[in-house]
Design a protein around this motif. Structure first.
Motif, PDB file in Angstrom:
ATOM      1  N   GLN A  67      -2.856   4.873  -6.990  1.00 41.44           N
ATOM      2  CA  GLN A  67      -1.471   4.697  -6.523  1.00 41.44           C
ATOM      3  C   GLN A  67      -0.896   6.012  -6.006  1.00 41.44           C
ATOM      4  O   GLN A  67       0.239   6.389  -6.300  1.00 41.44           O
ATOM      5  N   ARG A 127       8.156   2.918  -3.247  1.00 42.66           N
ATOM      6  CA  ARG A 127       7.122   3.673  -3.969  1.00 42.66           C
ATOM      7  C   ARG A 127       6.125   2.713  -4.611  1.00 42.66           C
ATOM      8  O   ARG A 127       6.448   1.555  -4.901  1.00 42.66           O
ATOM      9  N   PRO A 128       4.907   3.197  -4.868  1.00 38.42           N
ATOM     10  CA  PRO A 128       3.909   2.340  -5.515  1.00 38.42           C
ATOM     11  C   PRO A 128       4.402   1.810  -6.871  1.00 38.42           C
ATOM     12  O   PRO A 128       5.302   2.396  -7.490  1.00 38.42           O
ATOM     13  N   TYR A 157      -1.006   2.569   0.477  1.00 42.92           N
ATOM     14  CA  TYR A 157       0.289   3.251   0.339  1.00 42.92           C
ATOM     15  C   TYR A 157       0.467   4.304   1.430  1.00 42.92           C
ATOM     16  O   TYR A 157       0.561   5.505   1.155  1.00 42.92           O
ATOM     17  N   ASN A 182      -5.799   4.834  -3.146  1.00 42.34           N
ATOM     18  CA  ASN A 182      -5.452   3.442  -3.440  1.00 42.34           C
ATOM     19  C   ASN A 182      -5.628   3.139  -4.932  1.00 42.34           C
ATOM     20  O   ASN A 182      -4.758   2.512  -5.562  1.00 42.34           O
ATOM     21  N   LEU A 220       0.128   8.155  -2.573  1.00 44.68           N
ATOM     22  CA  LEU A 220       0.487   7.954  -1.179  1.00 44.68           C
ATOM     23  C   LEU A 220      -0.547   8.625  -0.277  1.00 44.68           C
ATOM     24  O   LEU A 220      -1.027   9.725  -0.571  1.00 44.68           O
TER      25      LEU A 220
END
Length: 311
Positions: free
Chosen positions: A165, A306-307, A187, A162, A167
């Motif tokens: 960023q 995506r982030p 994510y 997290n 996944l």
């Protein structure tokens, strides 16, 4: 139509080949450069997967070995291949370039040392799955009968993801661990999973799990492994599309992508046996979905989900 494929196991084959397999054109690879070009694959994600039988004290070195072959055989000898190390790199690939992104399939390689995960992240890993099918110090995988959730260390890994960023990939988790991830992951993504409603395999996702992914903004990338498509173990492109249809019916039309699992599967979907055949899937999808929807499945859904770009 360009493709983003979230999962292949070419690095395992390259490492096992110890430099004797050419990423450019070896027939041993479902995802060699020539096949990626023919299939119009714009981004290929390369999993770092450490086989369970490797001794614990050798697993981190095995991960570094796979990154060595990624850097030298995939990138170093093929100028068209460009490593993606941040989320905005997707927007800067040139017309003739193919993006290559590192992922981690199971955290066995880091033992109980979060610093090792930090090193892998610095080397370019942007997606982390906590387990393969077995249990480890983070969680139980889909093949572990105990079916326990995340450990304290597993939760620390998700929190690390997290913060950076990264996944958090749920594809190989047991169901209890899946729900633990969903409670805390910013994510979440399923890099290569199908619908359990259509094929009752332990690696597939229930309707409840799929809805939870969609509700949280996560993506499910369908996998091309026939035993995950039909219980008979034989599958056509039409059979694979039924899983896409099912996820769309659950509300995920804008949250579906592809995660072939090429080079990690022994059985293949008919007329979708390697990366060069991706457009066969695209052309079949266009018979049932709009061009915008198929473009979403192929690459746009991932780009939109995506982030946030790193500062």
């Amino acid at each position: 139509m360009e493709i983003i494929d979230l999962h292949c196991d070419a690095l395992m084959k390259l490492a096992d080949g110890k430099g004797k397999i050419s990423f450019a054109d070896s027939s041993d690879l479902d995802t060699n450069k020539t096949r990626l070009q023919k299939g119009d694959v714009k981004v290929q994600c390369f999993a770092i997967f450490i086989e369970p039988e490797i001794k614990s004290d050798q697993k981190f070195q095995a991960a570094l070995d796979q990154i060595y072959y990624f850097k030298n055989e995939v990138l170093g000898k093929n100028h068209e291949m460009k490593q993606i190390t941040s989320w905005n790199d997707f927007d800067h690939l040139k017309e003739n370039e193919i993006g290559a992104m590192l992922t981690l399939e199971g955290v066995d390689a880091i033992g109980n040392d979060l610093q090792k995960l930090s090193i892998l992240h610095e080397l370019g890993v942007l997606s982390v799955g906590l387990t393969w099918n077995n249990a480890n110090l983070a969680a139980d995988g889909a093949g572990e009968p105990r079916g326990a959730g995340l450990t304290t260390f597993g939760k620390e890994i998700v929190q690390f993801n997290n913060r950076h960023q990264i996944l958090t990939d749920v594809s190989h988790l047991c169901e209890k661990a899946f729900w633990d991830v969903m409670d805390i992951a910013d994510y979440p993504i399923a890099s290569h999973s199908n619908a359990k409603e259509l094929c009752n395999h332990v690696r597939n996702l229930t309707n409840q799990q799929a809805r939870a992914m969609f509700d949280k903004g996560g993506l499910i990338h369908v996998v091309f492994n026939p035993p995950f498509i039909k219980e008979s173990g034989k599958a056509s492109i039409s059979d694979l599309i039924k899983h896409i249809d099912h996820f769309c019916a659950l509300g995920g039309v804008d949250q579906i992508g592809f995660g072939s699992d090429f080079d990690g599967i022994s059985k293949k979907v008919l007329k979708l046996e390697d990366s060069s055949m991706y457009q066969n899937l695209v052309n079949e999808l266009l018979k049932y979905y709009s061009e915008d929807q198929v473009r979403g499945f192929a690459y746009q859904n991932f780009l939109q989900a995506r982030p946030n770009y790193r500062v």
